[in-house]
Scaffold this motif. Structure first.
Motif, short mmCIF file in Angstrom:
data_model
loop_
_atom_site.label_atom_id
_atom_site.label_comp_id
_atom_site.label_asym_id
_atom_site.label_seq_id
_atom_site.Cartn_x
_atom_site.Cartn_y
_atom_site.Cartn_z
N SER A 31 29.99 21.36 30.35
CA SER A 31 28.92 20.39 30.58
C SER A 31 28.04 20.25 29.34
O SER A 31 27.78 21.22 28.63
N SER A 32 27.59 19.02 29.12
CA SER A 32 26.69 18.76 28.01
C SER A 32 25.28 19.20 28.38
O SER A 32 24.98 19.38 29.57
N ARG A 84 22.66 17.48 28.48
CA ARG A 84 22.08 16.46 29.34
C ARG A 84 22.52 16.64 30.79
O ARG A 84 21.72 16.55 31.71
N GLU A 85 23.81 16.93 30.99
CA GLU A 85 24.32 17.14 32.34
C GLU A 85 23.74 18.40 32.96
O GLU A 85 23.45 18.44 34.16
#
Length: 215
Positions: free
Chosen positions: A2-3, A5-6
Protein backbone atom coordinates in the motif's frame (compact mmCIF):
# COMPACT_ATOMS: atom_id res chain seq x y z
CA UNK A 1 2.31 -2.86 -0.96
CA UNK A 2 0.00 0.00 0.00
CA UNK A 3 1.07 3.54 -0.74
CA UNK A 4 1.34 6.13 2.08
CA UNK A 5 -1.86 7.74 0.75
CA UNK A 6 -3.77 4.45 0.93
CA UNK A 7 -2.43 3.75 4.42
CA UNK A 8 -3.55 7.19 5.57
CA UNK A 9 -7.04 6.64 4.13
CA UNK A 10 -7.24 3.24 5.79
CA UNK A 11 -6.12 4.73 9.12
CA UNK A 12 -8.70 7.53 8.96
CA UNK A 13 -11.46 5.13 7.96
CA UNK A 14 -10.64 2.63 10.73
CA UNK A 15 -10.41 5.11 13.56
CA UNK A 16 -13.26 7.21 12.19
CA UNK A 17 -15.58 4.19 12.38
CA UNK A 18 -14.40 3.44 15.91
CA UNK A 19 -15.12 7.02 17.00
CA UNK A 20 -18.54 6.97 15.32
CA UNK A 21 -19.50 3.67 16.96
CA UNK A 22 -18.35 4.86 20.38
CA UNK A 23 -20.34 8.08 20.01
CA UNK A 24 -23.53 6.23 19.02
CA UNK A 25 -23.19 3.71 21.85
CA UNK A 26 -22.49 6.31 24.56
CA UNK A 27 -25.36 8.49 23.30
CA UNK A 28 -27.82 5.60 23.55
CA UNK A 29 -26.65 4.47 26.97
CA UNK A 30 -26.85 7.99 28.41
CA UNK A 31 -30.12 9.07 26.81
CA UNK A 32 -32.04 5.78 27.00
CA UNK A 33 -30.58 3.06 29.21
CA UNK A 34 -29.55 5.29 32.10
CA UNK A 35 -32.76 7.33 31.96
CA UNK A 36 -35.15 4.37 31.79
CA UNK A 37 -33.18 1.89 33.96
CA UNK A 38 -33.05 -0.80 31.28
CA UNK A 39 -30.94 -3.58 32.81
CA UNK A 40 -27.95 -4.85 30.86
CA UNK A 41 -26.38 -8.25 30.49
CA UNK A 42 -22.66 -8.83 30.06
CA UNK A 43 -20.08 -7.35 32.42
CA UNK A 44 -22.35 -4.54 33.60
CA UNK A 45 -25.10 -6.94 34.60
CA UNK A 46 -22.59 -9.19 36.36
CA UNK A 47 -21.20 -6.27 38.41
CA UNK A 48 -24.72 -5.45 39.60
CA UNK A 49 -25.29 -9.11 40.47
CA UNK A 50 -22.08 -9.28 42.51
CA UNK A 51 -22.92 -6.02 44.24
CA UNK A 52 -26.33 -7.31 45.30
CA UNK A 53 -25.26 -10.75 46.57
CA UNK A 54 -21.68 -10.20 47.73
CA UNK A 55 -21.62 -6.46 48.45
CA UNK A 56 -18.74 -5.93 46.02
CA UNK A 57 -18.62 -2.44 44.55
CA UNK A 58 -18.85 -2.14 40.73
CA UNK A 59 -16.00 0.35 41.06
CA UNK A 60 -13.82 -2.67 41.83
CA UNK A 61 -15.45 -5.56 39.98
CA UNK A 62 -16.08 -3.69 36.71
CA UNK A 63 -12.46 -2.76 35.91
CA UNK A 64 -11.22 -6.17 37.12
CA UNK A 65 -13.59 -8.04 34.80
CA UNK A 66 -13.00 -5.64 31.91
CA UNK A 67 -9.23 -5.99 32.19
CA UNK A 68 -9.50 -9.79 32.39
CA UNK A 69 -11.68 -9.88 29.26
CA UNK A 70 -9.33 -7.52 27.40
CA UNK A 71 -6.28 -9.59 28.28
CA UNK A 72 -8.02 -12.76 27.15
CA UNK A 73 -9.01 -11.16 23.85
CA UNK A 74 -5.52 -9.74 23.34
CA UNK A 75 -4.12 -13.26 23.81
CA UNK A 76 -6.22 -14.67 20.96
CA UNK A 77 -6.92 -11.63 18.74
CA UNK A 78 -3.56 -9.89 18.75
CA UNK A 79 -2.17 -6.38 18.95
CA UNK A 80 -4.59 -4.81 16.47
CA UNK A 81 -7.46 -5.67 18.78
CA UNK A 82 -5.64 -4.02 21.69
CA UNK A 83 -5.10 -0.77 19.75
CA UNK A 84 -8.67 -0.60 18.55
CA UNK A 85 -10.14 -1.56 21.93
CA UNK A 86 -8.14 1.06 23.82
CA UNK A 87 -9.20 3.71 21.29
CA UNK A 88 -12.86 2.70 21.53
CA UNK A 89 -12.84 2.63 25.34
CA UNK A 90 -11.23 6.07 25.59
CA UNK A 91 -13.56 7.47 22.94
CA UNK A 92 -16.58 6.06 24.77
CA UNK A 93 -15.48 7.74 28.01
CA UNK A 94 -14.91 11.09 26.28
CA UNK A 95 -18.22 11.04 24.44
CA UNK A 96 -20.14 9.94 27.54
CA UNK A 97 -18.60 12.80 29.50
CA UNK A 98 -19.66 15.13 26.69
CA UNK A 99 -23.28 13.95 26.75
CA UNK A 100 -23.34 14.37 30.54
CA UNK A 101 -22.76 18.08 30.11
CA UNK A 102 -26.26 18.35 28.62
CA UNK A 103 -29.68 17.24 29.83
CA UNK A 104 -31.05 14.15 28.06
CA UNK A 105 -31.54 14.96 24.39
CA UNK A 106 -34.30 12.37 23.87
CA UNK A 107 -37.77 12.26 25.45
CA UNK A 108 -38.07 10.23 28.67
CA UNK A 109 -39.24 6.78 27.58
CA UNK A 110 -39.71 5.44 31.11
CA UNK A 111 -43.51 5.18 30.66
CA UNK A 112 -42.90 3.19 27.45
CA UNK A 113 -40.44 0.42 28.42
CA UNK A 114 -40.94 -1.59 25.23
CA UNK A 115 -40.08 1.44 23.08
CA UNK A 116 -37.07 2.14 25.34
CA UNK A 117 -35.90 -1.47 24.99
CA UNK A 118 -36.18 -1.42 21.20
CA UNK A 119 -34.61 2.00 20.68
CA UNK A 120 -31.89 1.24 23.21
CA UNK A 121 -31.09 -1.97 21.34
CA UNK A 122 -30.76 0.01 18.11
CA UNK A 123 -28.14 2.35 19.58
CA UNK A 124 -26.20 -0.49 21.21
CA UNK A 125 -26.41 -2.72 18.15
CA UNK A 126 -25.23 -0.07 15.69
CA UNK A 127 -22.63 1.46 18.00
CA UNK A 128 -21.03 -1.78 19.14
CA UNK A 129 -21.48 -3.33 15.70
CA UNK A 130 -19.39 -0.60 14.07
CA UNK A 131 -16.56 -1.00 16.58
CA UNK A 132 -16.65 -4.81 16.37
CA UNK A 133 -16.68 -4.57 12.56
CA UNK A 134 -13.26 -2.92 12.76
CA UNK A 135 -12.02 -5.52 15.25
CA UNK A 136 -12.20 -3.55 18.50
CA UNK A 137 -14.33 -3.53 21.63
CA UNK A 138 -16.01 -0.86 23.76
CA UNK A 139 -15.98 -2.97 26.91
CA UNK A 140 -15.22 -6.30 28.50
CA UNK A 141 -18.43 -7.90 27.21
CA UNK A 142 -17.49 -7.06 23.62
CA UNK A 143 -13.98 -8.45 24.11
CA UNK A 144 -15.38 -11.65 25.63
CA UNK A 145 -17.88 -12.11 22.77
CA UNK A 146 -15.15 -11.57 20.16
CA UNK A 147 -12.90 -14.13 21.86
CA UNK A 148 -15.73 -16.64 22.23
CA UNK A 149 -16.65 -16.18 18.56
CA UNK A 150 -13.02 -16.61 17.48
CA UNK A 151 -12.55 -19.82 19.48
CA UNK A 152 -15.94 -21.42 18.81
CA UNK A 153 -16.32 -20.18 15.20
CA UNK A 154 -19.89 -19.23 16.11
CA UNK A 155 -21.46 -16.00 14.81
CA UNK A 156 -20.76 -13.12 17.15
CA UNK A 157 -24.48 -12.44 17.55
CA UNK A 158 -24.90 -15.88 19.12
CA UNK A 159 -21.94 -15.31 21.45
CA UNK A 160 -23.34 -11.97 22.65
CA UNK A 161 -26.75 -13.49 23.21
CA UNK A 162 -25.44 -16.45 25.22
CA UNK A 163 -23.38 -14.16 27.44
CA UNK A 164 -26.21 -11.69 28.03
CA UNK A 165 -28.89 -14.31 28.59
CA UNK A 166 -26.71 -16.10 31.14
CA UNK A 167 -26.27 -12.90 33.17
CA UNK A 168 -29.95 -11.95 32.88
CA UNK A 169 -31.00 -15.44 33.98
CA UNK A 170 -28.82 -15.14 37.07
CA UNK A 171 -30.22 -11.64 37.66
CA UNK A 172 -33.67 -13.16 38.12
CA UNK A 173 -32.45 -14.05 41.60
CA UNK A 174 -32.99 -10.44 42.66
CA UNK A 175 -34.70 -8.54 39.80
CA UNK A 176 -38.42 -9.04 39.05
CA UNK A 177 -39.17 -10.89 35.82
CA UNK A 178 -41.15 -7.94 34.46
CA UNK A 179 -38.00 -5.79 34.50
CA UNK A 180 -35.85 -8.57 33.07
CA UNK A 181 -38.35 -9.02 30.24
CA UNK A 182 -37.53 -5.63 28.75
CA UNK A 183 -33.84 -6.35 29.05
CA UNK A 184 -34.39 -9.61 27.19
CA UNK A 185 -35.90 -7.60 24.34
CA UNK A 186 -32.91 -5.27 24.33
CA UNK A 187 -30.17 -7.91 24.39
CA UNK A 188 -31.90 -10.13 21.82
CA UNK A 189 -32.32 -7.30 19.33
CA UNK A 190 -28.93 -5.70 19.98
CA UNK A 191 -27.10 -9.04 19.61
CA UNK A 192 -28.72 -9.66 16.23
CA UNK A 193 -28.03 -6.10 15.11
CA UNK A 194 -24.36 -6.27 16.17
CA UNK A 195 -23.89 -9.36 14.00
CA UNK A 196 -25.70 -7.73 11.06
CA UNK A 197 -23.66 -4.52 11.23
CA UNK A 198 -20.40 -6.46 11.62
CA UNK A 199 -20.99 -8.50 8.45
CA UNK A 200 -23.02 -6.09 6.32
CA UNK A 201 -21.66 -6.00 2.78
CA UNK A 202 -18.88 -8.50 3.49
CA UNK A 203 -18.30 -11.64 1.45
CA UNK A 204 -18.14 -15.05 3.18
CA UNK A 205 -14.37 -15.05 2.57
CA UNK A 206 -14.00 -11.74 4.43
CA UNK A 207 -16.10 -13.02 7.34
CA UNK A 208 -13.94 -16.15 7.56
CA UNK A 209 -10.74 -14.09 7.50
CA UNK A 210 -11.89 -12.25 10.61
CA UNK A 211 -11.61 -15.50 12.56
CA UNK A 212 -7.83 -15.41 12.17
CA UNK A 213 -5.70 -13.75 14.87
CA UNK A 214 -4.70 -10.15 14.16
CA UNK A 215 -1.11 -9.05 14.24
Amino acid sequence: MSSPREKAKSFLYTYGIILLGSAILSFGLYNIHEQTQVTEGGVLGMTLLLQHWLGLSPAITSPVMDIACYLLAWRFLGNSFARYAITASLAFAVFHALWERFPPLLPDLSPYPVAAAILGAAFVGVGVGLVVRIGGACGGADALALTFSHLSKWPIARCYLISDLTVLFLSLSYIPFTRILFSLITVTLSSALIGWVQNFGKSPREETAEDQPAG
